[in-house]
Design an enzyme around this catalytic site. Structure first.
Site, PDB file in Angstrom:
ATOM      1  N   LYS A   1     -21.944  68.528  15.246  1.00  0.00           N
ATOM      2  CA  LYS A   1     -23.302  68.008  15.034  1.00  0.00           C
ATOM      3  C   LYS A   1     -23.159  66.526  14.141  1.00  0.00           C
ATOM      4  O   LYS A   1     -22.165  66.273  13.474  1.00  0.00           O
ATOM      5  CB  LYS A   1     -24.154  68.848  14.223  1.00  0.00           C
TER       6      LYS A   1
ATOM      7  N   TYR B   1     -27.387  40.364  -6.429  1.00  0.00           N
ATOM      8  CA  TYR B   1     -28.923  40.367  -6.526  1.00  0.00           C
ATOM      9  C   TYR B   1     -29.080  41.066  -8.294  1.00  0.00           C
ATOM     10  O   TYR B   1     -28.240  41.815  -8.679  1.00  0.00           O
ATOM     11  CB  TYR B   1     -29.303  41.271  -5.730  1.00  0.00           C
TER      12      TYR B   1
HETATM   13  C1  LIG Z   1     -22.932  72.848   9.934  1.00  0.00           C
HETATM   14  C2  LIG Z   1     -23.086  74.276  10.205  1.00  0.00           C
HETATM   15  C3  LIG Z   1     -21.838  74.980  10.131  1.00  0.00           C
HETATM   16  C4  LIG Z   1     -20.471  74.331   9.732  1.00  0.00           C
HETATM   17  O1  LIG Z   1     -20.520  74.310   8.094  1.00  0.00           O
HETATM   18  P1  LIG Z   1     -19.308  73.489   7.149  1.00  0.00           P
HETATM   19  O2  LIG Z   1     -19.732  74.048   5.738  1.00  0.00           O
HETATM   20  O3  LIG Z   1     -19.445  72.106   7.629  1.00  0.00           O
HETATM   21  O4  LIG Z   1     -18.188  74.294   7.646  1.00  0.00           O
HETATM   22  C5  LIG Z   1     -21.724  76.194  10.412  1.00  0.00           C
HETATM   23  N1  LIG Z   1     -22.914  77.006  10.783  1.00  0.00           N
HETATM   24  C6  LIG Z   1     -23.969  76.361  10.955  1.00  0.00           C
HETATM   25  C7  LIG Z   1     -25.065  77.062  11.577  1.00  0.00           C
HETATM   26  C8  LIG Z   1     -24.069  74.994  10.674  1.00  0.00           C
HETATM   27  O5  LIG Z   1     -25.337  74.399  10.667  1.00  0.00           O
END
Ligand SMILES: *Cc1c(COP(=O)(O)O)cnc(C)c1O
Length: 820
Positions: A490, A715
């Site tokens: 993601k 700035y």
């Molecule tokens: C993002 C996510 C993960 C992974 O988590 P990490 O801490 O990056 O390993 C696992 N399960 C779900 C549902 C997530 O949204």
């Protein structure tokens, strides 16, 4: 390699021989990878067992390809392969090494072995280039220096070679003795010994002694006398006539005095007979200067003349040996292997090309090979490689490369030089193609890369694919053999670039991918990714796309379940779904009181098939939440059972994220969901140091300014010079993802190996850093983060977490992928 019969192989490896029904000829190639077989009839497949793979599992596939000769372990069932000839040995790794040791003995020229903590590959490549002006040189490809890489390198030594240069690396005690037996080097080069503790070795001394054992039978050993522990040990253990030392100060066989000038260095050499000579090299950094002095010492010790060595040095660059993948013009993907110029390297690059996601055409831009020796045969082999790897278009540069046409009948285009190619080939020739660019240094192919790449300047995020593999395998090693891995890609794969990372995971045989939104899933499909994909946050408008693209939504409420169920019922679709159970995260998901309703829905809408059931842990990274987490896991187990009990099939059950894998390995269920850990950040702290950093964010210095005490910077005039000094303006700002909270000394960057603090406010596209005490000039590289700057530390400075830093990198930053 020298051809062998199956009988000879059995004899050399001490194995027992089982002749198959197909009459078997001679073997002249060794393969260990089923994807990589050029000529099955003449090859021996060696089934190696690794921690994460077992070559025996690929025998079926290899047999289908027509290969008939195998080296296997006793437990392998040969009965389905009646035509196959099998050599059965206790340890296939050792047998591979025995075969290599035999091949090595057939080579009569000098073999130079290189080891040490750093610089092995560069010293090998450079020495190869310098010697290559006069001799036909065999060298190990890239950094093939392991227990498997060394034997494979030895099989690459051919009859016409006059000198062989091989590197050797080890990860634990006892391994070097194996490599010594294989390589039997006459000349050894010890690059240096690092001070960092390396896993696998009890003490630094043990590490040093182990590495040195490569040279046990060398006639000559080259080392740097200023490295006191190295020198001390060699001088104690070896007789003086075997040792060739160099140093900055008098007393060694070669004394070098280095003077740096703008962009290049002058190396004054004095030999023990007091003769002197001056070499020039085109770089000033310490690591390159150390490496090059090893090269000079080795070349001279092998009898080359001073002037001939200098001629070789003229062509050197501080080479980027890595194979990189970068975005090109017209949606092309470029594989940049500009500095490669031998057959072994070309094979590796073609392999890498074959592993990329499909594009319109596969185009290879290749120069003449400058290898000395049997030209015709070399070009014939290149032509065969092009056919085997299904190159659609070969663009050749040089006077000899056309010879490949004898064995390659795909489309071709030839140019006499790089200039001609650049001026005559229109950029619209390229369209959504995969383009591999590889050629001898003297052809200056960088110019082609510059022409074909998208966004030449500015900030780059480099992704190390080997590190990604390492981290993936690290987590795999914490799992049971049958636990599946879903990888979270993601948010653009945590900023790393979803398509390339997903493709790499597909190569690594990950089981599942997960994205946040349907759009992310659609673009993975458009990029040719075919792994199952779970979508965490689907919306009603995306149902059609979900079905069309074979994406699998997470269902987290009864209302949503009903919408999706009705949609599928009306359109006569079946769909795989994933159920999110809320056991304490309180974000999305069914709560315990809703399970009964959910079960009714499952029976009302059988067209929704439950692919998996999961929950998400709220505090797996921190020990203080241990009790809470265990309670979540317990409740999840119960809720999931209540659901599965009513189904006549078995969904995948999963709960652990990266930190969960580290902290709760007993709750793997059927699958885990790997996220941040893959990208190199170990958030639980349990396996600190075990992961490899994956991404390096880099930019360059746009300008240097000399300012005096009291002048203000940027700035709101927040930065103030506390004394006379200089600042560098670097080409990264908050719009690129360099957080504005790093302003005014909170953040720092690395400039030429030194920390430079941010001075004043971070601007939208630029930032100023204090380089008063650092040697720096316009155009120098600046590291924002990478192996030497930890993401954890950086994020703590501004009160956030590594996740945010990673995902904030703007899409305008070019992503480049490489293998090292
Ligand atoms: C993002 C996510 C993960 C992974 O988590 P990490 O801490 O990056 O390993 C696992 N399960 C779900 C549902 C997530 O949204």
């Amino acid at each position: 390699m020298q051809a062998l019969t199956a009988g000879q192989i059995a004899e050399l490896t001490g194995g027992s021989l089982w002749l198959g029904s197909s009459s078997h000829g001679l073997v002249n190639a060794i393969v260990i990878d089923s994807r990589n077989i050029l000529s099955p009839v003449n090859s021996l497949f060696v089934a190696l067992k690794g921690a994460k793979f077992d070559g025996h599992e690929f025998i079926e596939e290899v047999y289908q390809q027509g290969l008939r000769c195998f080296l296997v372990s006793p437990s392998f069932d040969r009965s389905p392969y009646s035509e196959g000839t099998f050599v059965v040995v206790e340890d296939t790794h050792k047998a591979l090494q025995d075969l290599a040791a035999y091949q090595r003995k057939l080579f009569l020229g000098p073999l130079i072995a290189i080891t040490g903590s750093n610089g092995k590959t560069i010293v090998k490549e450079w020495l190869g280039q310098v010697l290559g002006l006069h001799f036909s040189v065999a060298k190990s490809p890239k950094s093939y220096n392991s227990q498997v890489g060394v034997p494979l390198s030895v099989f690459g030594i051919e009859q016409h070679h006059q000198v062989a240069i091989m590197e050797a690396g080890i990860s634990k005690v006892g391994e070097m003795a194996n490599l010594e037996k294989i390589l039997q080097p006459q000349l050894g080069v010890f690059t240096n010994i690092g001070t960092a503790h390396e896993e696998g070795f009890g003490s630094e001394m043990q590490k040093l002694e182990e590495k040195m054992s490569l040279f046990a039978n060398c006639s000559f050993i080259i080392y740097r006398k200023d490295q006191q522990r190295v020198a001390g040990l060699f001088e104690k253990q070896c007789s003086a006539e075997r040792l060739i030392s160099w140093s900055d100060s008098p007393g060694a066989d070669f004394t070098f005095t280095v003077k740096k000038e703008s962009g290049r260095s002058k190396i004054l050499m004095m030999r023990s007979d007091l003769s002197v000579y001056t070499f020039w090299v085109p770089f000033v950094d310490e690591a390159s200067l150390e490496n090059i002095r090893h090269v000079i010492t080795a070349a001279l010790s092998l009898g080359m003349e001073n002037a001939a060595v200098q001629k070789g040095l003229d062509h050197l660059k501080a080479v980027d040996m890595r194979l990189t993948l970068k975005p090109g013009i017209n949606q092309c993907l470029l594989i940049d292997d500009t500095y490669n110029n031998d057959l072994a390297g070309l094979k590796l690059a073609l392999d890498f090309m074959a592993a990329q996601r499909p594009k319109n055409r596969k185009i290879l831009i290749l120069s003449d090979l400058l290898q000395v020796g049997e030209k015709e045969r070399v070009y014939e082999e290149i032509g065969q490689l092009c056919s085997y790897y299904q190159i659609d278009y070969l663009i050749g540069v040089g006077n000899e490369i056309h010879m490949v046409q004898k064995t390659f009948n795909g489309s071709t285009l030839f140019f006499s030089g790089t200039k001609e190619l650049v001026s005559q080939l229109e950029s619209d020739f390229f369209n959504n193609d995969l383009v591999l660019i590889t050629g001898a240094r003297s052809f200056g192919f960088e110019e082609i890369v510059i022409r074909l790449q998208q966004r030449v300047h500015g900030t780059t995020l480099e992704i190390n694919l080997n590190a990604l593999t390492h981290n993936y395998n690290f987590y795999k090693s914490k799992l049971k053999a049958d636990t599946r891995v879903m990888v979270m890609v993601k948010a653009f794969a945590y900023g790393g670039g979803a398509a390339e990372i997903a493709n790499h995971l597909q190569q690594l045989k990950a089981d599942y991918l997960a994205v946040a939104y349907t759009d992310e899933g659609i673009s993975l499909r458009e990029e040719g990714i075919n792994l199952p994909v779970m979508v965490l946050n689907p919306v009603q408008e995306s149902f059609l796309h979900m079905v069309k693209n074979n994406l699998e939504p997470v269902v987290y409420s009864a209302a949503f379940f009903r919408q999706l169920g009705i949609y599928c019922q009306q359109n006569e679709h079946r769909l795989k779904i994933h159920l999110d159970l809320d056991t304490g995260m309180h974000r999305l998901g069914f709560e315990e009181s809703e399970i009964e309703g959910l079960i009714n829905l499952l029976h009302e809408f059988p067209q929704l098939e439950v692919a998996s059931i999961y929950t998400h842990l709220a505090g797996a990274d921190e020990e203080i939440h241990g009790e809470y987490t265990l309670h979540q896991l317990e409740q999840f187990t119960k809720m999931a059972k209540d659901i599965t009990r009513t189904l006549d099939y078995k969904p995948i059950i999963h709960a652990l994220n990266s930190a969960g894998i580290s902290r709760y390995p007993n709750h793997q269920f059927d699958m885990v969901r790997l996220g941040i850990g893959l990208y190199g950040v170990e958030v639980s702290g349990i396996y600190e140091g075990k992961l490899k950093p994956v991404s390096t964010l880099k930019t360059t210095i746009s300008q240097i300014k000399y300012l005096s005490k009291g002048q203000t910077i940027g700035y709101s005039r927040k930065g103030i010079m506390e004394k006379d000094g200089k600042i560098a303006t670097i080409a990264i700002g908050y719009a690129d993802g360099f957080d504005r909270r790093f302003s005014n000394g909170i953040g720092y960057v690395m400039v030429n190996g030194k920390q430079a603090k941010v001075i004043g406010n971070v601007c939208m596209d630029m930032t100023m850093v204090d380089v008063s005490d650092i040697e720096a000039k316009q155009g120098d590289e600046v590291i924002i983060y990478g192996p030497e700057i930890s993401l954890k530390d950086l994020s703590q400075r501004i009160g956030t977490i590594p996740y945010e830093l990673l995902t904030n990198i703007s899409s305008r930053v070019k992503r480049v992928y490489y293998l090292d």
